[in-house]
Design an enzyme around this catalytic site. Structure first.
Site, short mmCIF file in Angstrom:
data_model
loop_
_atom_site.label_atom_id
_atom_site.label_comp_id
_atom_site.label_asym_id
_atom_site.label_seq_id
_atom_site.Cartn_x
_atom_site.Cartn_y
_atom_site.Cartn_z
CG HIS A 1 -0.23 0.02 2.53
ND1 HIS A 1 0.15 1.18 3.16
CD2 HIS A 1 0.14 -1.01 3.35
CE1 HIS A 1 0.74 0.88 4.32
NE2 HIS A 1 0.75 -0.44 4.46
CB CYS B 1 1.21 -4.06 5.28
SG CYS B 1 -0.29 -4.97 5.69
#
Length: 699
Positions: free
Chosen positions: A529, A548
């Protein structure tokens, strides 16, 4: 003698009987076996009539059966051969009669072989004793050589298909395939493997007896299968290293290995082909050879043989003993131990014995100076130093990855992210298309997992659904200290009727995921992301996230992926940025793109230079320890790890905490996995699939 009329009646009876046999075989067999000599002679003499109204056969239709013979011994000794039974003709009902043919047509069937298997064997006579012994060994001691059920079944089938003829020898001599396999096993260190794990039997010594040759044949087959399996899938299973690793299984098929290697023109190349095909693996392999030195980088391998011992002469002034042991392996031993004097001397003299003794001391062996089996195995174990160890474990990790990293329908395109290097690359047609810096997970519980999945869509303006681990470990304790913390962070808290808690952050410029999320659903609940914290990309070490992966230039990354998956849409970074707003937009790929998260602490860069990176998660140290302290097949077992919980967190909240008015129902709506990755039909994250093993360890 039979009269002419009687003879005609006999012929008509025979013809009627033959037609009855064709119509109803069950009635025609009667009391006489179908394969009796009498019936075989009749079948040979009278072919089946094609027209239905042919005239009865005459005596000229009968011809002697030249396919059946009677040996002189059978004629002289009828008591050893079963006589042909006959029934006198004619009778009242010829349709039910079985008559013996004239003496000229009578023949005795050959005596069946006492051992039909041997009679039908295609094994050369010189190899038959070895074949007989191989059959016995597989029947009685198969599990001793092949303890994996699938491998044992494949080997039994393969040997049985060749009448148990030896695979690796003919007439006691090694075949071309055998020499190729032996060469590859001895050079296993080239591929980052340990030659000592694939012992090669001494066929020269085994040639003296069929028993020894049969055992050597099975041992070489065992070593070949061990090599192929470990070259393709690895010496250890990834689950032994950490619970946050999951790659798809690609076990070797022993049936395919046996057929492929034994049928190849170059057995060595066929066996070597089970190693990873990836370019970066092959570049590491070449650098390993450079570090080790030697001829073409290959380590010197000492063959097995009889123990070698040096016995000095007695007495202070006595000359050196004349009866020194000699062996053709000694020149290699001198080279291995760094003895340059008399490099081609085959004598095991005092200097060689002293060098062996010194090696034994350094290898924690009893310093006897005798070249025994344990010393030979230690000498053949590849040299270890820090750089070599690092390359070895990185080569091992390449074995875990899928053989095809990309999607063939879109030019073998894929994404590969190297955690220790903090870089992401997009590859297509074997070349780099685009690259960027990334931020990865912190060491410990927030480490970014290693995995291979497929990216299915991109979300522009994503909602951040806070993972349960962050709610449990960070936000609930923070709420106890400051009930207003979520409001100040722009987070939204919802509580269901069952008490479970969901925290999210709506789309926007300050969203923790930034403007774009790249979705490849996986059991670890991680994704790639954007981020509002751009300053971290300037650092050399970038392990700061909760697992992440943050991408430095997400708009460019999105346009590259979309143009690969949907080349006709012509996405540009500007077009992506024009979608920024307050509503989620999902851009689904026509063809999913594989994403491979790797851990390469050693790799060769585009300039051909060997690069090393910090072992940020301690993966290298764990694997080196396993390889040094473990043994062979025990390293391949799967470890069963406890699976993470996907339940929504529950817990007490301060009375002053604001809860959203539209609290969700506990009996409906998407689960957390669906909230995180979208797609209401997304199933519960699957448990990791591991290869079957005999032992399962629980951490």
């Amino acid at each position: 003698m039979t009269t002419r009329g009687g003879y005609d009646r006999v012929l008509m009876a025979v013809a009627a009987t033959f037609l009855a046999v064709s119509a109803t075989s069950a009635l025609a067999q009667g009391d006489t076996p179908r394969n009796s000599a009498a019936e075989l002679a009749i079948d040979a003499a009278i072919p089946l009539p094609e027209p239905a109204n042919v005239p009865p056969p005459t005596a000229s239709d009968f011809k002697p059966d030249t396919t059946a013979t009677v040996s002189p011994n059978q004629a002289k000794a009828p008591e050893t051969s079963k006589p042909v039974e006959s029934v006198a003709a004619p009778v009242a009902d010829p349709a039910k009669s079985v008559v013996s043919p004239p003496p000229a047509a009578t023949a005795t069937a050959p005596e069946p072989a006492k051992d039909p298997v041997k009679a039908a064997s295609n094994v050369p006579a010189a190899d038959q004793p070895v074949a007989d012994r191989l059959r016995d060994l597989m029947a009685t001691k198969g599990p001793r050589y092949f303890d994996r059920k699938a491998e044992r079944a494949a080997v039994e089938k393969f040997y049985a298909g060749r009448d148990y003829a030896p695979i690796w020898t003919q007439g006691g001599n090694l075949t071309t395939a055998a020499n190729g396999v032996i060469a590859r096993l001895k050079d296993a260190a080239f591929d980052g493997l340990n030659p000592a794990d694939y012992p090669v039997p001494d066929f020269a010594a085994a040639a003296s007896t069929p028993d020894a040759l049969a055992e050597a044949d099975l041992k070489l087959t065992e070593s070949m299968l061990d090599y192929a399996r470990q070259a393709q899938s690895g010496r250890m299973h990834w689950s032994q290293v950490s619970a946050d690793i999951q790659y798809p299984e690609h076990p070797v098929d022993p049936n395919e290995v046996l057929a492929n290697v034994t049928g190849a023109k170059d057995a060595s190349a066929a066996l070597e082909g089970y190693n990873p095909p990836h370019k970066l693996y092959k570049l590491l392999r070449a650098k390993l050879a450079e570090l080790r030195g030697g001829h073409d980088g290959a380590p010197v391998i000492i063959d097995d043989g009889e123990p070698l011992k040096y016995t000095p002469a007695r007495g202070k002034n006595a000359p050196e003993a004349e009866a020194q042991m000699s062996d053709p392996r000694v020149p290699k031993l001198r080279a291995k131990l760094g003895i340059t004097e008399n490099a081609d001397d085959i004598r095991y003299d005092a200097k060689v014995a002293a060098a062996v003794r010194k090696f034994q001391e350094n290898a924690d062996l009893k310093p006897t100076g005798v070249l025994d089996d344990r010393t030979v195995k230690a000498l053949n174990t590849p040299k270890r130093d820090k750089q070599i160890d690092t390359i070895l474990v990185n080569m091992e990790r390449w074995r875990w990855l899928p053989r095809d990293l990309g999607a063939p329908s879109i030019g073998d395109a894929y994404v590969i992210l190297n955690i220790p290097d903090y870089t992401l690359k997009v590859m297509q047609h074997g070349a780099q298309v685009w690259t960027t810096r990334v931020v990865t997970g912190k060491p410990g519980q927030h480490a970014t997992p290693l995995l291979s999945e497929t990216m299915k869509f991109i979300t522009v303006n994503p909602t951040w659904n806070v993972p349960p681990s962050i709610i449990y470990n960070e936000y609930l304790p923070a709420l106890q200290q400051d009930p207003t913390v979520l409001d100040r962070m722009g987070l939204r808290l919802e509580r269901a009727r069952d008490g479970s808690i969901h925290i999210s952050q709506p789309p926007g410029e300050a969203n923790a995921l930034g403007r774009i999320r790249f979705n490849f659903p996986n059991k670890f609940l991680v994704y790639q992301h954007d981020t509002p914290d751009k300053n971290l990309f300037a650092r050399d070490e970038r392990a700061f996230s909760h697992g992440c992966m943050r991408v430095q230039y997400p708009d460019q990354y999105a346009s590259v992926l979309l143009n690969i998956a949907m080349p006709g849409e012509r996405y540009s970074p500007e077009r992506i940025r024009s979608m920024y707003g307050s509503s989620e937009i999902d851009l689904k790929f026509a063809t999913p793109i594989p994403v491979n998260i790797t851990y390469q602490t050693a790799f060769v860069d585009d300039a051909g230079k060997l690069q090393f990176r910090k072992d940020v998660y301690g993966r290298d140290a764990t694997m080196i320890s396993i390889l040094k302290n473990g043994r062979g097949k025990d390293l391949e077992n799967v470890v069963a790890h406890a699976q993470p919980s996907y339940a929504r967190p529950k817990g007490p909240l301060p009375s002053s905490v604001n809860v959203s008015d539209n609290s969700f129902s506990s009996n409906s709506g998407p689960n957390f996995f669906e909230r995180l990755f979208g797609g209401g039909g997304q199933p519960t994250p699957p448990a990791p699939v591991g290869r079957p093993s005999r032992r399962v360890f629980t951490r």
